[in-house]
Design an enzyme around this catalytic site. Structure first.
Site, PDB file in Angstrom:
ATOM      1  N   LYS A 162      -6.563  -3.689  -5.214  1.00  0.00           N
ATOM      2  CA  LYS A 162      -6.461  -4.142  -6.607  1.00  0.00           C
ATOM      3  C   LYS A 162      -6.897  -5.595  -6.707  1.00  0.00           C
ATOM      4  CE  LYS A 162      -4.691  -0.417  -8.614  1.00  0.00           C
ATOM      5  NZ  LYS A 162      -5.313   0.298  -9.725  1.00  0.00           N
ATOM      6  N   ASP A 190     -10.488  -1.980  -7.318  1.00  0.00           N
ATOM      7  CA  ASP A 190     -10.163  -1.615  -8.700  1.00  0.00           C
ATOM      8  C   ASP A 190      -9.748  -2.876  -9.442  1.00  0.00           C
ATOM      9  OD1 ASP A 190      -9.485  -0.509 -11.090  1.00  0.00           O
ATOM     10  OD2 ASP A 190      -7.965   0.885 -10.309  1.00  0.00           O
ATOM     11  N   GLU A 218     -14.171  -0.057  -9.176  1.00  0.00           N
ATOM     12  CA  GLU A 218     -13.632   0.715 -10.297  1.00  0.00           C
ATOM     13  C   GLU A 218     -13.323  -0.198 -11.489  1.00  0.00           C
ATOM     14  OE1 GLU A 218     -10.425   3.131  -8.898  1.00  0.00           O
ATOM     15  OE2 GLU A 218      -9.649   3.563 -10.889  1.00  0.00           O
ATOM     16  N   ASP A 243     -12.927   4.202 -15.051  1.00  0.00           N
ATOM     17  CA  ASP A 243     -11.574   4.768 -15.113  1.00  0.00           C
ATOM     18  C   ASP A 243     -11.072   4.683 -16.558  1.00  0.00           C
ATOM     19  OD1 ASP A 243      -9.003   5.609 -14.777  1.00  0.00           O
ATOM     20  OD2 ASP A 243      -8.337   3.992 -13.481  1.00  0.00           O
ATOM     21  N   LYS A 267      -8.261  11.593 -14.336  1.00  0.00           N
ATOM     22  CA  LYS A 267      -6.795  11.589 -14.180  1.00  0.00           C
ATOM     23  C   LYS A 267      -6.213  12.546 -15.216  1.00  0.00           C
ATOM     24  CE  LYS A 267      -6.271   6.766 -12.783  1.00  0.00           C
ATOM     25  NZ  LYS A 267      -6.115   5.441 -13.396  1.00  0.00           N
TER      26      LYS A 267
HETATM   27  C1  LIG Z   1      -1.662   4.835  -8.416  1.00  0.00           C
HETATM   28  C2  LIG Z   1      -3.168   4.806  -8.356  1.00  0.00           C
HETATM   29  N1  LIG Z   1      -3.634   4.494  -7.066  1.00  0.00           N
HETATM   30  C3  LIG Z   1      -3.734   3.824  -9.368  1.00  0.00           C
HETATM   31  O1  LIG Z   1      -4.098   2.744  -9.024  1.00  0.00           O
HETATM   32  N2  LIG Z   1      -3.784   4.282 -10.629  1.00  0.00           N
HETATM   33  C4  LIG Z   1      -4.211   3.527 -11.773  1.00  0.00           C
HETATM   34  C5  LIG Z   1      -3.214   2.547 -12.284  1.00  0.00           C
HETATM   35  C6  LIG Z   1      -1.928   3.252 -12.594  1.00  0.00           C
HETATM   36  C7  LIG Z   1      -0.838   2.516 -13.282  1.00  0.00           C
HETATM   37  O2  LIG Z   1      -0.938   1.357 -13.657  1.00  0.00           O
HETATM   38  O3  LIG Z   1       0.171   3.211 -13.433  1.00  0.00           O
HETATM   39  C8  LIG Z   1      -5.630   3.032 -11.685  1.00  0.00           C
HETATM   40  O4  LIG Z   1      -5.981   2.090 -12.371  1.00  0.00           O
HETATM   41  O5  LIG Z   1      -6.459   3.643 -11.009  1.00  0.00           O
HETATM   42 MG   LIG Z   2      -8.164   2.494 -11.900  1.00  0.00          MG
END
Ligand SMILES: C[C@H](N)C(=O)N[C@@H](CCC(=O)O)C(=O)O
Ligand SMILES: [Mg+2]
Length: 365
Positions: A162, A190, A218, A243, A267
């Site tokens: 992240k 991401d 991402e 995403d 998702k």
């Molecule tokens: C949990 C998954 N790896 C993830 O990062 N999901 C989301 C964010 C989910 C959230 O904030 O609840 C993503 O941005 O891909």
């Molecule tokens: Mg994401």
């Protein structure tokens, strides 16, 4: 098998460690669980997280959408008529994708139970074992490096890093992690909408020139900024994944036609459940575009449905980010899909295979 009743619970499961992105910090999964009861005694399970910053859904809106709009259409329906029920759910109201997903997942669970086979076989079959990445929360550089090494030591071969907080620090974060795990794990970034288009091109180019290999980046820019997504996608070598910019099938068609991203993150909480997720996987496959299957902060109830989908649609879904259950301190579900660090496997149990859920607080119907 007719649906006779719908019941709700609140499931709270602490996370092993706080989950931090450019959008939010969360310490526990707190999701609405949906149970669909039937005249045969079978129960279908679904789940919806309140990811307000992404889907706009809250616990209150999820419950209201199901109670007032979705439940009246679903109760009394025969589970054998799956497509009719999914149309009723999707047409019940606009948006509210997490509420729709929770009920759809429970209906698909029942559909598998009706025919006595695991859901992935009803969706077309496949090899019932997949491998997920794990998320490394955005934090101090040393902490992110330590978390990455620990994840690799636990067997994860793909890390979802992240970023999106501060462009200069983000570049240093990724370089430090890459140096620590190079050759042992693939890195996915991401940014959760945290960069501008120009910042994203700058950061990704700097990393490419420094020899940092990234599998993908991402959602670098704001969800609505499709021009920004296209700007980034056309200027860097690293594949860009959408995403928050894409929820349903029509948005996916628009995004692909614009060439605004190379990869789509599906998702269930964005698509409104499995029916639209299946459509997206099929559309992407038609255009030769790869998909990731992802999740929000969800337990092994709704993530199980995503696993079944990923197995059945493996020609289109080539990347897996289903780490929600691995981030939880414990698994509240008895039965269902088996989550063992990076390896996820499906048993022969019918539907989603869930026998019971521990520690739910009942919510009045
Ligand atoms: C949990 C998954 N790896 C993830 O990062 N999901 C989301 C964010 C989910 C959230 O904030 O609840 C993503 O941005 O891909
Ligand atoms: Mg994401």
């Amino acid at each position: 098998m007719k649906i006779t009743d719908i019941r709700f619970g609140l499931l709270k499961v602490p996370l092993k460690t706080p989950f931090k992105t450019a959008l939010r910090t969360v310490e526990a999964v707190e999701d609405i669980v949906v149970e669909l009861h039937t005249d045969t005694g079978h129960i279908g399970y679904g789940e919806a997280p309140a990811t307000a910053v992404i889907t706009g859904d809250t616990h209150g809106s999820i419950l209201e959408a199901i109670r007032k709009f979705i439940a009246p259409r679903v109760i009394g329906q025969d589970v054998a008529n799956l497509n009719r029920i999914t149309q009723l759910i999707q047409g019940a109201l606009e948006k509210n994708t997490s509420a729709k997903a929770a009920v759809e997942i429970a209906v698909y669970d029942l559909f598998g139970q009706l025919y006595g086979v695991p859901l992935y076989r009803m969706l077309g079959g496949g090899d019932p074992v997949i491998t997920t990445d794990i998320t490394i929360s955005v934090d101090y550089i040393d902490k992110m490096v330590a978390d990455s090494i620990s994840a690799v030591d636990r067997g994860f071969e793909s890390l979802k890093i992240k970023v999106g907080k501060d462009i200069g620090v983000d570049i240093e974060r990724v370089k430090a992690i890459y140096a620590a795990v190079e050759g042992r794990a693939l890195l996915r970034l991401d940014a959760n909408q945290g960069w501008t288009a120009k910042q994203a091109v700058y950061a990704i180019t700097m990393l490419e020139e420094a020899g940092v290999h990234l599998e993908l980046v991402e959602q670098p820019v704001k969800a609505q900024d499709l021009e920004g997504m296209r700007y980034v996608t056309s200027r860097v070598h690293t594949p860009i994944m959408a995403d928050e910019s894409v929820f349903g099938p029509t948005e996916v068609i628009d995004l692909i036609r614009m060439r605004a991203a190379d990869i789509i993150n599906i998702k269930l909480m964005k698509t409104g459940g499995l029916s639209n997720a299946i459509r997206i996987a099929d559309i992407a496959a038609l255009y030769g575009v790869e998909c990731m299957i992802g999740c929000m902060l969800e337990s092994s109830i709704s993530v199980a449905a995503a696993v079944h989908l990923a197995v059945a649609k493996s020609h289109a879904i080539t990347k897996v980010d289903l780490d929600g259950p691995s981030l939880c301190a414990y698994n509240p579900v008895d039965g269902g899909v088996l989550f063992n660090e990076s390896e996820i496997s499906i048993t022969d149990a019918p539907g989603l295979g869930i026998r019971s859920i521990q520690g739910m607080e009942p919510i009045a119907a």
